[in-house]
Scaffold this motif. Structure first.
Motif, PDB file in Angstrom:
ATOM      1  N   VAL A   1       0.604  -0.954  -0.141  1.00  0.00           N
ATOM      2  CA  VAL A   1       0.422  -0.385  -0.252  1.00  0.00           C
ATOM      3  C   VAL A   1       0.539   1.330   0.167  1.00  0.00           C
ATOM      4  N   GLN A   2       2.388   1.252  -0.335  1.00  0.00           N
ATOM      5  CA  GLN A   2       3.519   2.580  -0.491  1.00  0.00           C
ATOM      6  C   GLN A   2       2.724   3.098  -1.538  1.00  0.00           C
ATOM      7  N   SER A   3       1.578   3.053  -2.323  1.00  0.00           N
ATOM      8  CA  SER A   3       1.276   4.025  -3.658  1.00  0.00           C
ATOM      9  C   SER A   3      -0.116   3.994  -3.177  1.00  0.00           C
ATOM     10  N   GLY A   4      -1.441   5.350  -3.454  1.00  0.00           N
ATOM     11  CA  GLY A   4      -2.817   4.973  -3.748  1.00  0.00           C
ATOM     12  C   GLY A   4      -3.009   3.858  -4.445  1.00  0.00           C
ATOM     13  N   THR A   5      -1.754   4.326  -5.816  1.00  0.00           N
ATOM     14  CA  THR A   5      -2.977   4.195  -7.181  1.00  0.00           C
ATOM     15  C   THR A   5      -2.773   2.429  -7.024  1.00  0.00           C
ATOM     16  N   HIS A   6      -1.276   1.356  -6.765  1.00  0.00           N
ATOM     17  CA  HIS A   6      -1.136   0.480  -6.495  1.00  0.00           C
ATOM     18  C   HIS A   6      -1.772   0.023  -5.654  1.00  0.00           C
ATOM     19  N   SER A   7      -2.952   1.096  -3.979  1.00  0.00           N
ATOM     20  CA  SER A   7      -3.634   0.309  -3.278  1.00  0.00           C
ATOM     21  C   SER A   7      -4.796   0.075  -3.409  1.00  0.00           C
ATOM     22  N   LEU A   8      -5.309   1.183  -4.437  1.00  0.00           N
ATOM     23  CA  LEU A   8      -6.564   1.294  -4.968  1.00  0.00           C
ATOM     24  C   LEU A   8      -6.649  -0.070  -5.953  1.00  0.00           C
ATOM     25  N   VAL A   9      -5.551  -0.213  -7.062  1.00  0.00           N
ATOM     26  CA  VAL A   9      -6.443  -2.080  -7.355  1.00  0.00           C
ATOM     27  C   VAL A   9      -6.651  -2.832  -7.151  1.00  0.00           C
ATOM     28  N   ILE A  10      -4.876  -3.164  -5.923  1.00  0.00           N
ATOM     29  CA  ILE A  10      -5.574  -4.043  -4.394  1.00  0.00           C
ATOM     30  C   ILE A  10      -6.677  -4.697  -4.296  1.00  0.00           C
ATOM     31  N   THR A  11      -7.064  -2.889  -4.032  1.00  0.00           N
ATOM     32  CA  THR A  11      -8.937  -2.884  -3.761  1.00  0.00           C
ATOM     33  C   THR A  11      -9.797  -3.495  -3.500  1.00  0.00           C
ATOM     34  N   ILE A  12      -9.737  -3.092  -5.469  1.00  0.00           N
ATOM     35  CA  ILE A  12     -10.246  -3.364  -6.375  1.00  0.00           C
ATOM     36  C   ILE A  12     -10.798  -5.215  -6.691  1.00  0.00           C
ATOM     37  N   MET A  13      -9.145  -5.222  -7.153  1.00  0.00           N
ATOM     38  CA  MET A  13      -9.270  -6.885  -7.661  1.00  0.00           C
ATOM     39  C   MET A  13      -9.353  -7.674  -6.297  1.00  0.00           C
ATOM     40  N   SER A  14      -9.385  -7.627  -4.895  1.00  0.00           N
ATOM     41  CA  SER A  14      -9.655  -8.022  -3.787  1.00  0.00           C
ATOM     42  C   SER A  14     -11.296  -8.720  -3.649  1.00  0.00           C
ATOM     43  N   LEU A  15     -12.032  -7.495  -4.550  1.00  0.00           N
ATOM     44  CA  LEU A  15     -13.273  -7.606  -4.559  1.00  0.00           C
ATOM     45  C   LEU A  15     -14.132  -9.013  -4.657  1.00  0.00           C
ATOM     46  N   ILE A  16     -13.059  -9.643  -6.081  1.00  0.00           N
ATOM     47  CA  ILE A  16     -13.397 -10.303  -6.549  1.00  0.00           C
ATOM     48  C   ILE A  16     -12.831 -12.007  -6.233  1.00  0.00           C
ATOM     49  N   PRO A  17     -13.473 -12.881  -5.499  1.00  0.00           N
ATOM     50  CA  PRO A  17     -12.715 -13.690  -4.937  1.00  0.00           C
ATOM     51  C   PRO A  17     -12.020 -14.844  -5.799  1.00  0.00           C
ATOM     52  N   THR A  18     -10.657 -15.226  -6.480  1.00  0.00           N
ATOM     53  CA  THR A  18     -10.941 -16.379  -7.527  1.00  0.00           C
ATOM     54  C   THR A  18     -11.539 -18.162  -7.018  1.00  0.00           C
ATOM     55  N   ASN A  19     -11.859 -18.292  -5.508  1.00  0.00           N
ATOM     56  CA  ASN A  19     -12.004 -19.399  -4.909  1.00  0.00           C
ATOM     57  C   ASN A  19     -13.087 -18.607  -3.594  1.00  0.00           C
ATOM     58  N   ILE A  20     -14.474 -19.154  -3.377  1.00  0.00           N
ATOM     59  CA  ILE A  20     -14.880 -18.058  -2.538  1.00  0.00           C
ATOM     60  C   ILE A  20     -14.861 -19.224  -0.536  1.00  0.00           C
ATOM     61  N   PHE A  21     -14.261 -20.377  -1.847  1.00  0.00           N
ATOM     62  CA  PHE A  21     -14.226 -20.563   0.446  1.00  0.00           C
ATOM     63  C   PHE A  21     -12.944 -20.014   0.292  1.00  0.00           C
ATOM     64  N   ALA A  22     -12.168 -19.869   0.043  1.00  0.00           N
ATOM     65  CA  ALA A  22     -10.971 -19.829   0.746  1.00  0.00           C
ATOM     66  C   ALA A  22     -10.978 -18.457   1.028  1.00  0.00           C
ATOM     67  N   ALA A  23     -11.439 -17.502   0.593  1.00  0.00           N
ATOM     68  CA  ALA A  23     -12.239 -16.228   1.573  1.00  0.00           C
ATOM     69  C   ALA A  23     -13.099 -16.429   2.785  1.00  0.00           C
ATOM     70  N   ILE A  24     -13.857 -17.124   2.322  1.00  0.00           N
ATOM     71  CA  ILE A  24     -14.294 -17.335   3.423  1.00  0.00           C
ATOM     72  C   ILE A  24     -13.087 -18.341   4.864  1.00  0.00           C
ATOM     73  N   ALA A  25     -12.599 -18.896   4.375  1.00  0.00           N
ATOM     74  CA  ALA A  25     -11.648 -19.772   5.502  1.00  0.00           C
ATOM     75  C   ALA A  25     -10.548 -18.639   6.103  1.00  0.00           C
ATOM     76  N   LYS A  26     -10.435 -17.394   5.062  1.00  0.00           N
ATOM     77  CA  LYS A  26      -9.700 -16.787   5.352  1.00  0.00           C
ATOM     78  C   LYS A  26     -10.884 -14.847   6.477  1.00  0.00           C
TER      79      LYS A  26
END
Length: 433
Positions: A132-157
């Motif tokens: 999260v050192q740069s605002g842009t990178h942080s925003l991209v990470i936030t957007i990408m983290s919205l979409i789970p590649t594995n919902i069960f992994a997201a639930i576990a974490k």
């Protein structure tokens, strides 16, 4: 006395006071403290936090799916989502500006001899800061983290953002099915939701024990002596939080024809619990339950509350802005207007970008301070009293998210005023016959 019963709020308050007393005694007895904290108090507090974490995910999934399926209209849901994000952004930006203004006005970091301050190792937070050192990178990470590649992994974490995203899509998909396919599954999720709220009530019986243990550990570890050199900072943070709660959120409530004091009265148990544990998660299920009982529809409550825990942390952003200016003053750094504007913009992005990261306020500050030339090492001076300030900012986060539900419900013209009036009436003490 026949029928005498101590309410949950009083039980938690008594546990809080006893925990402070026991912690203060243990702080002066290092031999007994180490054994008691590691073998009894810390496990007892952790059990409560684990119990809450256990129920949060199933409650969020089941209530969101039931609420979204109840809306049944992607366009309407999109409108609620846009209004929610706009409201969150406006309120958290006001919190940042208020924090910076108050810190500049009262100068809590000026005139402090840094040699008198104790330091705490903050290296554990630095590993999570690179992303999260740069605002842009942080925003991209936030957007990408919205979409789970594995919902069960997201639930576990326990990753709340992807869980919300999946639950919304699942709810919309379920609502589009024919009634004979939709209703049986909807009934299962509705029953799951109701059962989990019953489980929440069971867990709340353990809350006083958890509060006692958690506050005892905090006081036993740092004592009160470390507060005095940083008393100005702690007092300013508490004053700023009270100002924001009663003036800023109070004004928002008044515009919506609500009373912030009434909301606080409704949430008194949850506020004491959140304050004692420094954890918003401990009260998430009960906020959803109470706001729905107060007149907000399930479709709005189940969406706004979990989303607010990632995007509407009023207390945290208020604290982060004060802490940033405090550290600059500690080092004798005078920030220019352009640097303070940059600080506001950076905090606006980074405070949203790492929701759910442990030690989130410290990670946000580590990611933010460097952007305006403030030494990161300054955080080590305030880490010792961070828990004391964390308690207050968590309570403000709770009030802010509860009010957000009512504001969006009013904005959508779905707030049940008659139900709210009946609920308020039920809270009044009954006169003895």
């Amino acid at each position: 006395m026949k029928g005498f019963k101590i309410s949950l709020a009083w039980q938690i308050l008594i546990a809080l006071v006893l925990g402070i007393v026991v912690g203060a005694i243990l702080h002066n007895q290092p031999e007994q403290r180490e054994w008691l904290v590691s073998n009894i108090l810390s496990p007892a507090g952790d059990i409560f936090i684990h119990l809450i974490k256990m129920i949060v995910v199933p409650i969020v999934i089941s209530t969101l799916i039931v609420g979204i399926a109840g809306v049944g209209d992607a366009k309407k849901l999109g409108r609620i989502g846009v209004k929610t994000i706009i409201y969150f952004e406006v309120i958290t930006t006001i919190a940042i500006v208020v924090g910076i203004t108050l810190a500049n006005l009262f100068q809590p970091g000026s005139g402090i001899d840094m040699s008198t301050l104790a330091t705490v190792d903050i290296s554990k937070y630095e590993a999570t800061t690179q992303q999260v050192q740069s605002g842009t990178h942080s925003l991209v990470i936030t957007i990408m983290s919205l979409i789970p590649t594995n919902i069960f992994a997201a639930i576990a974490k326990g990753d709340m953002l992807p869980i919300i995203f999946f639950s919304v899509l699942f709810g919309l998909g379920l609502s589009s099915l024919p009634a004979e396919h939709r209703d049986p599954l909807l009934k299962v999720f509705r029953s799951t939701s109701e059962a989990m709220f019953k489980v929440t009530h069971m867990i709340m019986r353990y809350a006083p024990v958890g509060v006692f243990a958690l506050i005892s550990v905090t006081i036993a570890n740092f004592g009160f002596a470390s507060l005095w050199p940083l008393a100005k900072l702690v007092i300013l943070v508490y004053a700023a939080i009270l100002f924001f709660a009663f003036v800023v959120l109070g004004t928002v409530a008044r515009i919506c024809k609500l009373r912030i004091t009434t909301l606080m009265h409704i949430l008194k148990d949850e506020l004491i619990l959140a304050y004692s544990t420094s954890s918003s998660e401990t009260v998430l299920p009960r906020i959803m339950e109470k706001m729905e009982a107060y007149g907000a529809p399930k479709s709005i409550t189940s969406f706004v509350v979990p989303t607010g825990y990632s995007f509407n942390l009023d207390g945290s952003t208020l604290y982060q802005s004060i802490a940033a200016i405090f550290i600059a003053q500690l080092y004798g750094i005078n920030l220019s207007v352009s640097q303070e504007i940059l600080l506001v913009l950076t905090l606006m992005v980074t405070s949203k970008g790492i929701a759910g990261v442990p030690g989130v306020s410290f990670v946000v500050l580590l990611a933010t301070l460097g952007s305006v030339g403030i030494p990161l090492e300054g955080l080590a001076f305030i880490a010792g009293v961070d828990r004391i300030m964390d308690m207050a900012r968590t309570a403000l986060n709770v009030v802010g998210n509860a009010l957000a539900v009512l504001v969006i419900a009013k904005w959508e013209d779905q707030f049940d005023s008659q139900q709210a009036a009946s609920y308020e009436l039920s809270l009044r003490p009954q006169s003895a016959e």
